[in-house]
Design an enzyme around this catalytic site. Structure first.
Site, mmCIF file in Angstrom:
data_model
loop_
_atom_site.group_PDB
_atom_site.id
_atom_site.type_symbol
_atom_site.label_atom_id
_atom_site.label_comp_id
_atom_site.label_asym_id
_atom_site.label_seq_id
_atom_site.Cartn_x
_atom_site.Cartn_y
_atom_site.Cartn_z
ATOM 1 N N ASP A 81 -32.645 3.934 -14.624
ATOM 2 C CA ASP A 81 -31.698 3.673 -13.188
ATOM 3 C C ASP A 81 -31.490 3.659 -11.771
ATOM 4 O OD1 ASP A 81 -28.608 3.658 -13.308
ATOM 5 O OD2 ASP A 81 -27.755 5.625 -12.657
ATOM 6 N N ASP A 111 -33.778 -0.482 -6.949
ATOM 7 C CA ASP A 111 -32.154 -0.226 -6.139
ATOM 8 C C ASP A 111 -32.634 -0.200 -4.936
ATOM 9 O OD1 ASP A 111 -30.215 -0.055 -4.578
ATOM 10 O OD2 ASP A 111 -29.436 1.977 -5.332
ATOM 11 N N GLU A 147 -29.655 -4.383 -7.692
ATOM 12 C CA GLU A 147 -28.528 -4.640 -7.237
ATOM 13 C C GLU A 147 -28.166 -5.414 -5.910
ATOM 14 O OE1 GLU A 147 -27.357 -0.083 -6.762
ATOM 15 O OE2 GLU A 147 -25.966 -0.646 -5.132
ATOM 16 N N HIS A 182 -19.248 4.719 -7.533
ATOM 17 C CA HIS A 182 -19.804 6.214 -8.612
ATOM 18 C C HIS A 182 -18.513 6.861 -8.258
ATOM 19 C CE1 HIS A 182 -23.435 3.807 -7.664
ATOM 20 N NE2 HIS A 182 -23.815 3.845 -8.992
ATOM 21 N N GLY A 183 -19.108 8.057 -9.481
ATOM 22 C CA GLY A 183 -18.153 8.976 -9.563
ATOM 23 C C GLY A 183 -17.215 8.903 -10.096
ATOM 24 N N HIS A 193 -21.828 -1.123 -12.123
ATOM 25 C CA HIS A 193 -21.700 0.542 -11.991
ATOM 26 C C HIS A 193 -20.371 1.884 -11.833
ATOM 27 C CE1 HIS A 193 -26.119 0.813 -11.246
ATOM 28 N NE2 HIS A 193 -25.852 -0.192 -11.822
ATOM 29 N N GLY A 194 -20.772 3.431 -11.890
ATOM 30 C CA GLY A 194 -19.636 3.529 -11.964
ATOM 31 C C GLY A 194 -18.447 3.710 -12.811
#
Ligand SMILES: [Zn+2]
Length: 278
Positions: A82, A104, A134, A178-179, A205-206
Site C-alpha cells: 500500500d 504512490d 494514485e 485517510h484516518g 482509500h480511507g
C-alpha cells in the site's frame, strides 16, 4: 493456501461482483485477525501494508508471516504493498513475494507521477503482478505521510494517465480521506465521471471513515477495492487500552493478544458483510 496473484484476485472480484476490502496489517495479531475474518466469511481480498509501516519490520518478515498465517485458509488473499513510496520498496516487496503493488507518486507533478508509475508497471508486469496508482491527492493521515492538499482527481487527466502508465487499478481522490478524524464527503458526480472515463477499476482509500451505504453506492461506479486501516487498528489498540484502564498492573499479554485477534476478526467480518450487501 498460497498467496493469490493480484490479477487472479481482480478476476475473482469481477466474477463474483464483489468490492474487495484491503485490510492494513502491522503485526501478527492484526494479520491473524484479518485472515480468520476472511476465512469465516468465505470471501477473498487483500492484506496490505504500507511502505512506511514496512520500516517497522521488512517485506520479507511480513510476507513470511502472512504466508504462514494463511496455511489453512481456503479463501483467496493477495498481499498488497500500500502506498509504495519508492522503486526500491516495490522491488523489495516483489522479491519477498508480494502479489499486488501500489505505487504512490501522486505527490509529484503529473508528468513525473506518470513516469514513476510507468517504470513500476513495466517492472511488476514482468513478474506478472498488477499495479495500483494514485491520481490526485487523498487527504488525511496515511501513516507518517500527512497530506494537507485537497486535490481531487482531475477527470481530464484520467484517460491519458491510465493509457500512458498501463496501471491496473486507479486510486481516486473524490473527497475520501485517510484516518477517522475527518468526515469525508464523497463527490459522487466526480466518481461517476471518472468511472466513465477510466478503463481500469477504481480504488477508494480511507474506507474506515466512509459510511457503508456510500461505499456500496460507489460500487456502481466500477469500484473494485476499498482500503481499511484505522478501523482494525482501533479494535486492536482498544483491547489493550481497556485492559490497562481496568488494571494498571495487567501483564497477561497472551490472553490479551488472543482477545485482540478476535476483536480484529469481528471488525473484519462486519466490514466484509457491510460492503457486500447487495
Ligand atoms: Zn491510502
Amino acid at each position: 493456501m498460497q498467496l493469490v496473484n493480484g490479477f487472479k484476485l481482480m478476476e475473482y472480484a469481477k466474477e463474483k461482483k464483489l468490492i474487495l476490502p484491503a485490510f492494513n496489517t502491522t503485526n501478527y495479531e492484526l494479520t491473524a485477525g484479518i485472515v480468520k475474518g476472511y476465512e469465516a466469511m468465505g470471501l477473498g481480498g487483500y492484506i496490505a501494508i504500507s511502505s512506511s509501516n514496512l520500516k517497522l519490520s521488512s517485506p520479507k518478515i511480513i510476507a513470511n508471516m502472512v504466508k504462514a498465517a494463511m496455511k489453512d485458509v481456503s479463501t483467496p488473499i493477495a498481499l498488497h504493498l500500500d502506498h509504495g513510496k519508492s522503486f526500491e520498496d516495490v522491488k523489495a516487496c516483489i522479491d519477498a513475494g508480494f502479489t499486488s503493488i501500489m505505487v504512490d507518486a501522486s505527490h509529484l507533478p503529473l508528468e513525473e507521477n506518470i513516469k514513476e508509475v510507468k517504470r513500476t508497471v513495466e517492472y511488476c508486469h514482468f513478474y506478472g503482478i498488477p499495479v495500483e496508482a494514485e491520481l490526485g491527492a487523498i487527504g488525511g493521515k496515511e501513516d507518517d505521510h500527512i497530506s494537507e492538499e485537497d486535490a481531487k482527481t482531475n477527470p481530464e487527466d484520467v484517460r491519458s494517465f491510465v493509457e500512458q502508465t498501463q496501471c491496473d487499478m486507479l486510486a481516486v481522490a473524490i473527497g475520501n480521506v485517510h484516518g477517522m478524524d475527518l468526515v469525508p464527503k464523497l463527490d459522487f458526480p466526480l466518481l461517476e465521471e471518472i468511472a466513465e472515463i477510466s478503463s481500469v477499476p477504481l480504488v477508494l482509500h480511507g474506507g474506515s471513515g466512509i459510511p457503508f451505504n456510500q461505499v456500496r453506492r460507489a460500487r456502481e461506479n466500477n469500484l473494485i477495492k476499498v482500503n481499511y486501516g484505522s478501523d482494525l487498528r482501533q479494535a486492536f489498540i482498544r483491547t489493550f487500552g481497556s485492559a490497562y484502564e481496568i488494571n494498571h498492573n495487567e501483564f497477561d499479554i497472551m490472553s490479551l493478544s488472543k482477545e485482540a485477534i478476535i476483536n480484529v476478526e469481528d471488525r473484519v467480518k462486519a466490514i466484509i458483510r457491510e460492503v457486500n450487501i447487495h
